[in-house]
Scaffold this active site. Sequence first.
Site, PDB file in Angstrom:
ATOM      1  N   GLN A  72       0.960  -1.146   0.011  1.00 42.45           N
ATOM      2  CA  GLN A  72       0.044  -0.045   0.016  1.00 42.45           C
ATOM      3  C   GLN A  72       0.682   1.400  -0.048  1.00 42.45           C
ATOM      4  OE1 GLN A  72      -2.104   1.828   3.480  1.00 42.45           O
ATOM      5  NE2 GLN A  72      -4.160   1.198   2.365  1.00 42.45           N
ATOM      6  N   CYS A 102      -6.649   7.253   5.118  1.00 42.83           N
ATOM      7  CA  CYS A 102      -5.828   7.659   6.323  1.00 42.83           C
ATOM      8  C   CYS A 102      -6.281   8.988   6.934  1.00 42.83           C
ATOM      9  CB  CYS A 102      -4.321   7.613   6.138  1.00 42.83           C
ATOM     10  SG  CYS A 102      -3.363   7.990   7.513  1.00 42.83           S
ATOM     11  N   ASN A 204     -15.146  -2.858   5.639  1.00 39.37           N
ATOM     12  CA  ASN A 204     -14.171  -2.806   6.643  1.00 39.37           C
ATOM     13  C   ASN A 204     -14.595  -1.902   7.577  1.00 39.37           C
ATOM     14  OD1 ASN A 204     -11.405  -0.597   7.195  1.00 39.37           O
ATOM     15  ND2 ASN A 204     -11.267  -2.847   7.895  1.00 39.37           N
ATOM     16  N   GLY A 228      -8.793  -5.419  10.730  1.00 36.24           N
ATOM     17  CA  GLY A 228      -7.778  -4.584  11.094  1.00 36.24           C
ATOM     18  C   GLY A 228      -7.689  -4.855  12.928  1.00 36.24           C
ATOM     19  N   ARG A 229      -8.282  -4.160  13.501  1.00 33.32           N
ATOM     20  CA  ARG A 229      -7.767  -4.094  15.021  1.00 33.32           C
ATOM     21  C   ARG A 229      -7.957  -5.469  15.668  1.00 33.32           C
ATOM     22  NH1 ARG A 229     -10.830   1.170  16.231  1.00 33.32           N
ATOM     23  NH2 ARG A 229     -12.136   0.414  14.493  1.00 33.32           N
TER      24      ARG A 229
HETATM   25  C1  LIG Z   1      -2.637   0.741  14.406  1.00 29.46           C
HETATM   26  C2  LIG Z   1      -3.336   1.107  13.013  1.00 29.46           C
HETATM   27  C3  LIG Z   1      -2.671   1.569  12.010  1.00 29.46           C
HETATM   28  C4  LIG Z   1      -3.366   1.736  10.810  1.00 29.46           C
HETATM   29  N1  LIG Z   1      -2.653   2.119   9.695  1.00 29.46           N
HETATM   30  C5  LIG Z   1      -3.097   1.946   8.383  1.00 29.46           C
HETATM   31  C6  LIG Z   1      -2.387   2.245   7.004  1.00 29.46           C
HETATM   32  O1  LIG Z   1      -1.412   2.124   7.043  1.00 29.46           O
HETATM   33  N2  LIG Z   1      -2.974   2.265   5.920  1.00 29.46           N
HETATM   34  C7  LIG Z   1      -4.545   2.326   5.985  1.00 29.46           C
HETATM   35  O2  LIG Z   1      -5.313   2.084   4.950  1.00 29.46           O
HETATM   36  N3  LIG Z   1      -5.239   1.969   7.007  1.00 29.46           N
HETATM   37  C8  LIG Z   1      -4.826   2.043   8.497  1.00 29.46           C
HETATM   38  N4  LIG Z   1      -5.427   1.785   9.466  1.00 29.46           N
HETATM   39  C9  LIG Z   1      -6.787   1.529   9.327  1.00 29.46           C
HETATM   40  C10 LIG Z   1      -7.226  -0.014   9.235  1.00 29.46           C
HETATM   41  O3  LIG Z   1      -6.824  -0.449   8.133  1.00 29.46           O
HETATM   42  C11 LIG Z   1      -8.766  -0.190   9.171  1.00 29.46           C
HETATM   43  O4  LIG Z   1      -9.275   0.701   8.237  1.00 29.46           O
HETATM   44  C12 LIG Z   1      -9.270   0.420  10.518  1.00 29.46           C
HETATM   45  O5  LIG Z   1      -8.537   0.037  11.644  1.00 29.46           O
HETATM   46  C13 LIG Z   1     -10.831   0.076  10.604  1.00 29.46           C
HETATM   47  O6  LIG Z   1     -10.916  -1.512  10.417  1.00 29.46           O
HETATM   48  P1  LIG Z   1     -11.012  -2.522  12.202  1.00 29.46           P
HETATM   49  O7  LIG Z   1     -12.140  -1.656  12.765  1.00 29.46           O
HETATM   50  O8  LIG Z   1     -11.059  -3.696  11.483  1.00 29.46           O
HETATM   51  O9  LIG Z   1      -9.773  -2.303  12.702  1.00 29.46           O
HETATM   52  C14 LIG Z   1      -4.701   1.853  10.543  1.00 29.46           C
HETATM   53  C15 LIG Z   1      -5.425   1.345  11.659  1.00 29.46           C
HETATM   54  C16 LIG Z   1      -4.772   1.190  13.070  1.00 29.46           C
HETATM   55  C17 LIG Z   1      -5.409   0.686  14.332  1.00 29.46           C
END
Ligand SMILES: Cc1cc2nc3c(=O)[nH]c(=O)nc-3n(C[C@H](O)[C@H](O)[C@H](O)COP(=O)(O)O)c2cc1C
Length: 330
Positions: A72, A102, A204, A228-229
């Site tokens: 990415q 982001c 997502n 993600g989380r």
């Molecule tokens: C620690 C952390 C770092 C993240 N870094 C990125 C990233 O580098 N690129 C991106 O597209 N989203 C990033 N995100 C967002 C996640 O990819 C995702 O969209 C978001 O956490 C929601 O999904 P979830 O509820 O399953 O965590 C990040 C999220 C967290 C918590």
Amino acid sequence: MAMIGDIDVGDFPLLLAPMEDVSDPPFRALCKEQGADVVYTEFISSEGLIRDAAKSVMKLDIYEKERPVGIQIFGAVLESMLKSVEIVEASGPDIIDINFGCPVKKVVSKGAGAGILKDIDLMVSLTEAMVKHTKLPVTVKTRLGWDHDSIKIVEVAERLQDVGCKAISIHGRTRAQMYKGEANWKPIAEVKNNPRMHIPVFGNGDVDTPERAVEMRDVYGLDGAMIGRASIGYPWFFKEVKHFMATGKHCDPPSMQERVDAARRHLQMAIDWKGERLGVFETRRHYTNYFKGIPNFKPFRMKMVTSDEPQGVFDAFDEVLAEFGDYQFA
Ligand SMILES: Cc1cc2nc3c(=O)[nH]c(=O)nc-3n(C[C@H](O)[C@H](O)[C@H](O)COP(=O)(O)O)c2cc1C
């Protein structure tokens, strides 16, 4: 069956979300072993890449065992993004993903990440130029919109598809929401229900139980779930979701031995990949979840997260096994 370009990613694939300082090779390897169908790197700055900034370049490391893997990148300047595509291609990923989601200020203020949601024409033209610049499938990860009043994700997704984007992952929040409130999957389902859409639409945001993943599939009709989380410090989440989707039943949680083994391997892979200091430091955030719910665990966790030397952390893992080896996780 979902296809990203020519890549068959299976029925309702589970994708490991790109996460800064989390989705690195060691963590991706663990998630892959537990059933993640597609993994993404953490985001990489196009400006960093073209200046050969060491940290950005290191994030390009990918391994055969994790394929299919997407790298990415983020940025808002056409020339830098195109040059980055060339640099990224040289490391041989299966997919190039563009981060248009982001929300953090230092990214948004440069018009990158979710900042581009204020300029949809630029978002589309950048995507088109990148698609034309590579033979690899280009995917997009984005949010619903800049804020509640500017949600046009159905139109945006269609335009991205029309310029050659091969799949879209949508986080069900706006930039204004950051991470607050609940993710709203309804607009994502509207994207999927648009009869003109034919590329996979991945949902997502807040998939934190197997039931939620099934809801995303069966109620919202999406093509896959990006997680993600819920996976941080818990790579077994992918296996648990798959098991539940296949059987309607929950599988047993990992035993203490499995958790300690995973934590050890995670730390060792991190040290091998980025050295002792960073390996020890950046693996810390996972331990809380690896060992969640164990009573009177604090002193052990403190040792794991305050030891600056690998041996201190490995010793803490041994002590955990000795003390809680037969602990039954709920
Ligand atoms: C620690 C952390 C770092 C993240 N870094 C990125 C990233 O580098 N690129 C991106 O597209 N989203 C990033 N995100 C967002 C996640 O990819 C995702 O969209 C978001 O956490 C929601 O999904 P979830 O509820 O399953 O965590 C990040 C999220 C967290 C918590």
